[in-house]
Design an enzyme around this catalytic site. Structure first.
Site, PDB file in Angstrom:
ATOM      1  N   SER A  12      -7.819  -7.718  -7.266  1.00  0.00           N
ATOM      2  CA  SER A  12      -8.335  -9.048  -6.620  1.00  0.00           C
ATOM      3  C   SER A  12      -9.470  -8.604  -5.486  1.00  0.00           C
ATOM      4  CB  SER A  12      -7.152  -9.681  -5.660  1.00  0.00           C
ATOM      5  OG  SER A  12      -6.683  -8.554  -4.701  1.00  0.00           O
ATOM      6  N   VAL A  62       3.794  -4.771  -7.661  1.00  0.00           N
ATOM      7  CA  VAL A  62       3.988  -3.723  -8.696  1.00  0.00           C
ATOM      8  C   VAL A  62       4.862  -2.712  -8.197  1.00  0.00           C
ATOM      9  CG1 VAL A  62       1.660  -4.095  -9.848  1.00  0.00           C
ATOM     10  CG2 VAL A  62       1.942  -2.404  -7.947  1.00  0.00           C
ATOM     11  N   TYR A 154       0.096   9.329   1.698  1.00  0.00           N
ATOM     12  CA  TYR A 154      -0.788   8.976   0.690  1.00  0.00           C
ATOM     13  C   TYR A 154      -0.961  10.075  -0.433  1.00  0.00           C
ATOM     14  CZ  TYR A 154      -5.192   7.386  -1.098  1.00  0.00           C
ATOM     15  OH  TYR A 154      -6.090   6.862  -2.120  1.00  0.00           O
ATOM     16  N   LYS A 158      -0.327  10.363  -4.297  1.00  0.00           N
ATOM     17  CA  LYS A 158      -1.436  10.757  -5.683  1.00  0.00           C
ATOM     18  C   LYS A 158      -1.537  11.911  -6.361  1.00  0.00           C
ATOM     19  CE  LYS A 158      -3.801   6.716  -4.770  1.00  0.00           C
ATOM     20  NZ  LYS A 158      -3.649   5.550  -5.950  1.00  0.00           N
TER      21      LYS A 158
END
Length: 267
Positions: A12, A62, A154, A158
């Site tokens: 988006s 998700v 974070y 990843k």
């Protein structure tokens, strides 16, 4: 000849939106995933359709297995095949290690790591069922290699996705499915007055990437030109991690003048 299809999560805004549009310009019909930003998703759909592609809005959190599963079933009701899965959705949260809460840890890990795992699984199930294979690209980050302030949740999330890409690539190769990790660095999705802009000149190329640059690299990775590439990572960060020693980080990231000291044997 059937058009190719792709699902892009977190499409988006920002990099996800740019990826959806770039793929649309290169022959893909797009499943546009979003969580809360309906207005942004509708803008992505307008841009995708303006590029001559079909677009399907896919609302889903998700990070939720049930929501992600329902999203794929919604996609299946419209398209009978999936060629490309882009697990792009993520959250960037930075907290001091001594202050991290369980809720913060769960949120980042769920969206950045769990979503990519099951997004890969659900996509691979469909690609395997058709027997035609496909490509899965997981968006990671140069935080995998660097050490950034307060990136205690974070960066490891990843890194988990990056390692998972290699495992998935090995297991899915017999099914003609390629799995690749794309690791952007600083990408200009911020306002001009955001303090992050102050680091621009410390990057060797002295600028941020545009979302479109990241998207164009993804299109290349998904193309037949990269048919022999799987289980690897492509880092796109303008050399941001190159100045890693203190001498290199002085003077705004510029290298110190090289000083050559003569030794007896070189005189």
């Amino acid at each position: 000849m059937k058009r190719k299809t792709a699902i892009v999560t977190g499409a988006s805004h920002g990099i996800g939106q740019a990826i959806a549009v770039a793929l649309a310009k290169n022959g893909y019909d797009i499943g546009i995933n979003y969580c809360n930003n309906l207005r942004g998703a509708e803008e992505t759909r307008r841009l995708v359709e303006g590029a001559g592609a079909s677009a399907l809005l896919l609302q889903a959190d998700v990070g939720s297995y049930e929501s992600l599963s329902a999203m794929f079933k919604q996609f299946d009701a419209i398209f009978d095949h999936l060629d490309l899965m882009v697990n792009n959705a993520g959250v960037s949260e930075f907290h001091p290690l001594l202050e991290v809460t369980e809720a913060q840890w769960d949120r980042v890990t769920r969206i950045d790591w769990k979503a990519a795992f099951f997004g890969t699984q659900f996509a691979a199930q469909r690609m395997t069922a058709t027997g035609k294979g496909g490509v899965i690209v997981n968006i990671t980050s140069n935080h995998i290699d660097g050490c950034f302030p307060n990136a205690n949740i974070y960066a490891p999330s990843k890194a988990a996705v990056d390692t998972f890409c290699r495992n998935a690539a090995m297991e899915l190769a017999p099914h003609k499915i390629r799995v690749v990790s794309l690791a952007p660095g600083y990408t200009n999705v911020w306002s001009d007055d955001n303090p992050i802009q102050l680091v621009r000149d410390r990057i060797p190329l002295q600028r941020f990437a545009t979302p479109e640059e990241i998207a164009n690299i993804l299109v290349f990775l998904a193309s037949d030109a990269c048919a022999y590439l799987t289980g690897t990572r492509v880092t796109v960060d303008g050399g941001a991690l190159l100045p890693v020693v203190p001498e290199n980080d002085m003077n705004g990231g510029s290298l110190l003048p090289l000083q050559i000291h003569e030794t007896e044997e070189h005189k």
